[in-house]
Scaffold this active site. Structure first.
Site, PDB file in Angstrom:
ATOM      1  N   PHE A 113       0.938  -1.255  -0.048  1.00  0.00           N
ATOM      2  CA  PHE A 113      -0.156  -0.147  -0.109  1.00  0.00           C
ATOM      3  C   PHE A 113       0.883   1.155  -0.042  1.00  0.00           C
ATOM      4  CE2 PHE A 113      -3.029   3.086   1.637  1.00  0.00           C
ATOM      5  CZ  PHE A 113      -3.939   2.696   1.020  1.00  0.00           C
ATOM      6  N   ASP A 182       2.279  -6.251   7.621  1.00  0.00           N
ATOM      7  CA  ASP A 182       1.031  -5.170   7.613  1.00  0.00           C
ATOM      8  C   ASP A 182      -0.020  -6.179   7.467  1.00  0.00           C
ATOM      9  OD1 ASP A 182      -0.865  -3.658   7.241  1.00  0.00           O
ATOM     10  OD2 ASP A 182       0.119  -1.918   6.496  1.00  0.00           O
ATOM     11  N   TYR A 207     -10.550  -0.854  10.978  1.00  0.00           N
ATOM     12  CA  TYR A 207     -11.981  -0.259  10.121  1.00  0.00           C
ATOM     13  C   TYR A 207     -12.195  -1.454   8.739  1.00  0.00           C
ATOM     14  CZ  TYR A 207      -7.980   2.116   7.822  1.00  0.00           C
ATOM     15  OH  TYR A 207      -6.845   2.459   7.258  1.00  0.00           O
TER      16      TYR A 207
HETATM   17  C1  LIG Z   1      -1.869  -2.181   3.627  1.00  0.00           C
HETATM   18  C2  LIG Z   1      -2.384  -0.708   4.308  1.00  0.00           C
HETATM   19  N1  LIG Z   1      -1.438   0.006   4.803  1.00  0.00           N
HETATM   20  C3  LIG Z   1      -1.612   1.272   5.306  1.00  0.00           C
HETATM   21  C4  LIG Z   1      -2.806   1.745   5.055  1.00  0.00           C
HETATM   22  C5  LIG Z   1      -3.056   3.150   5.806  1.00  0.00           C
HETATM   23  O1  LIG Z   1      -3.998   3.331   6.812  1.00  0.00           O
HETATM   24  P1  LIG Z   1      -4.194   4.577   7.603  1.00  0.00           P
HETATM   25  O2  LIG Z   1      -4.996   5.447   6.702  1.00  0.00           O
HETATM   26  O3  LIG Z   1      -5.080   4.053   8.618  1.00  0.00           O
HETATM   27  O4  LIG Z   1      -2.955   5.103   8.223  1.00  0.00           O
HETATM   28  C6  LIG Z   1      -4.053   1.097   4.556  1.00  0.00           C
HETATM   29  C7  LIG Z   1      -5.403   1.524   4.216  1.00  0.00           C
HETATM   30  O5  LIG Z   1      -5.759   2.726   4.046  1.00  0.00           O
HETATM   31  C8  LIG Z   1      -3.544  -0.224   3.977  1.00  0.00           C
HETATM   32  O6  LIG Z   1      -4.509  -0.844   3.308  1.00  0.00           O
HETATM   33  N1  LIG Z   2      -8.514   4.217   5.020  1.00  0.00           N
HETATM   34  C1  LIG Z   2      -9.409   4.767   4.186  1.00  0.00           C
HETATM   35  C2  LIG Z   2      -9.968   6.002   4.212  1.00  0.00           C
HETATM   36  O1  LIG Z   2      -9.731   6.869   5.099  1.00  0.00           O
HETATM   37  C3  LIG Z   2     -10.669   6.329   2.927  1.00  0.00           C
HETATM   38  C4  LIG Z   2     -10.881   5.548   2.007  1.00  0.00           C
HETATM   39  C5  LIG Z   2     -10.353   4.319   2.050  1.00  0.00           C
HETATM   40  C6  LIG Z   2      -9.603   3.682   2.996  1.00  0.00           C
HETATM   41  C7  LIG Z   2      -8.926   2.632   2.950  1.00  0.00           C
HETATM   42  O2  LIG Z   2      -8.751   1.953   3.797  1.00  0.00           O
HETATM   43  C8  LIG Z   2      -8.280   2.279   1.585  1.00  0.00           C
HETATM   44  C9  LIG Z   2      -7.753   0.853   1.757  1.00  0.00           C
HETATM   45  N2  LIG Z   2      -6.614   0.744   2.751  1.00  0.00           N
HETATM   46  C10 LIG Z   2      -7.305   0.351   0.471  1.00  0.00           C
HETATM   47  O3  LIG Z   2      -6.862  -0.910   0.562  1.00  0.00           O
HETATM   48  O4  LIG Z   2      -7.549   0.960  -0.655  1.00  0.00           O
END
Ligand SMILES: Cc1ncc(COP(=O)(O)O)c(C=O)c1O
Ligand SMILES: Nc1c(O)cccc1C(=O)C[C@H](N)C(=O)O
Length: 395
Positions: A113, A182, A207
């Site tokens: 990600f 992760d 979430y």
């Molecule tokens: C694999 C992964 N790492 C990190 C994130 C970022 O998480 P956050 O927005 O809670 O910091 C996400 C999703 O948004 C994710 O799917």
């Molecule tokens: N954390 C998110 C948000 O605050 C808004 C919209 C999407 C997200 C997501 O979690 C995206 C997610 N990690 C993904 O796999 O695309």
């Protein structure tokens, strides 16, 4: 045997919606709504500041962490909640790097990600380290003797590809490196066992498949062999050994509690705690088996009735998490048309239609409705409408 009819009933699933986006945001458990209302009425309103002790707000990050531990193969006292996942990635990666002082190479993959890669780029820049990013299938061969930390997301957010956590952790250890996982797309979706894999650090969000609600706090796990040695570079007062001594000098708390930073999100933790009730009678083996049934049925159904899309996930369920994606050159518009028809998945650039299957509340009827809806929209071309091409800020 897990009763998945009962677990489905625990959620508020809006009428007329087939929800296949729990890999981005899980639906609301009814108990979470009730718990937050109670927390407001009985705790915040009435207890005011005394709630930190009386209602146990202060110890909530560890207590909720213990409930998540069971779902990821960790022991009690090894997981703590707080902050966003990006912050937890920063903490775990910086701590892991500090445990390998002679080495400066971080290895990750191009399917990770973006936020994880951005955190690693930032840390590499500030510490004079090097981030190597290779294709997911090239990770094993890229584990070399100069590696400090292998940092991977177990299940790829776009393709659903699942790394072999046991094998890659063992390879990293053979090379003298540490392994950081992760679990954003794994916790509550697949049968994670951090202890069996002998991983070093893990982080994840709550979430998605854990249904804690938008902005629910992240978790961090430190293997007990590192818990008292890991240096939390982001040193906050709640991770101090004695926060209320107000000592001007930092002294880390024992164990994973040192990874706490500041004031915990008490209301969000109450929602998450209630959301975790549904997991009490769920077996991870049953969860995984049901996830495979659902994803296999979806792949078979789409491939039989939607010639215009191509599978973008591994066909072998052993190599896949609990999501399936397909590519279509007009993926964005197709997904908007599908959402307008009440079937909610999501789109990931450049051309990916993504569908998450959460065994707690998705069933084979959802699969059938999604297959039929997608087939119809592709057949009648209704996606090719002006309104389905307008990009929203959040996809
Ligand atoms: C694999 C992964 N790492 C990190 C994130 C970022 O998480 P956050 O927005 O809670 O910091 C996400 C999703 O948004 C994710 O799917
Ligand atoms: N954390 C998110 C948000 O605050 C808004 C919209 C999407 C997200 C997501 O979690 C995206 C997610 N990690 C993904 O796999 O695309």
């Amino acid at each position: 045997m897990t009763d998945f009819t009962a677990t489905r009933r625990a959620f508020h699933l809006p009428q007329g919606i087939t929800y296949l986006d729990g890999n981005s945001l899980g639906p609301m458990p009814v108990a979470a709504r009730d718990r937050v209302a109670r927390m407001m009425a009985d705790e915040w309103s009435e207890m005011l500041i005394t709630g930190w002790n009386k209602a146990g707000w202060y110890v909530q990050p560890r207590k909720v962490g213990d409930r998540i531990a069971r779902l990821i193969g960790a022991g009690p006292g090894q997981v703590v909640m707080g902050d966003t996942l990006s912050i937890k990635v920063f903490q775990a990666l910086s701590a892991a790097l500090a445990l390998r002082p002679g080495r400066r190479v971080i290895l990750s993959d191009s399917g990770n990600f973006p936020s994880d890669l951005y955190v690693a780029q930032g840390l590499a820049h500030s510490l004079g380290a090097e981030l190597r990013v290779v294709a997911p299938e090239a990770v094993e061969a890229a584990i070399t003797d100069d590696l400090a930390v292998l940092m991977l997301t177990e299940v790829d957010y776009r393709t659903g590809r699942r790394h072999d956590m046991d094998a890659l952790t063992a390879r990293a250890h053979d090379a003298g490196a540490l392994a950081l996982w992760d679990l954003a797309h794994s916790a509550g979706a697949v049968d994670v066992d951090l202890t069996a894999a002998d991983a070093d650090f893990a982080v994840g969000c709550t979430y998605k498949y854990l249904n804690g609600g938008p902005g629910a706090p992240a978790f961090i796990w430190t293997h007990p062999r590192h818990a008292d040695a890991a240096q939390p570079i982001l040193q906050g007062w709640m991770g101090h050994d004695a926060p209320f001594a107000f000592d001007p000098d930092y002294r880390p708390a024992t164990g994973v509690e040192r990874m706490r930073v500041g004031t915990p999100p008490v209301i969000a933790l109450a929602a998450l705690d209630a959301a975790l009730d549904v997991w009490d009678d769920v077996s991870l083996a049953d969860l995984r088996a049901r996830s495979i049934v659902l994803t296999q049925a979806f792949i078979a159904g789409v491939e039989a009735s939607c010639p215009d899309v191509t599978l973008n996930s591994p066909r072998d369920p052993a190599l896949r998490g609990s999501q399936v994606s397909f590519c279509h050159p007009q993926g964005y518009a197709v997904m908007q048309a599908l959402i307008a028809a009440g079937i909610v998945g999501d789109f990931r650039a450049p051309d990916v239609l993504r569908f998450g299957f959460a065994p707690l509340y998705n069933d084979l009827d959802d699969v059938e409705r999604a297959v039929d809806g997608l087939a119809r929209i592709l057949r009648d071309g209704s996606w090719n409408d002006e309104r389905f091409h307008q990009r929203a800020a959040v996809t």
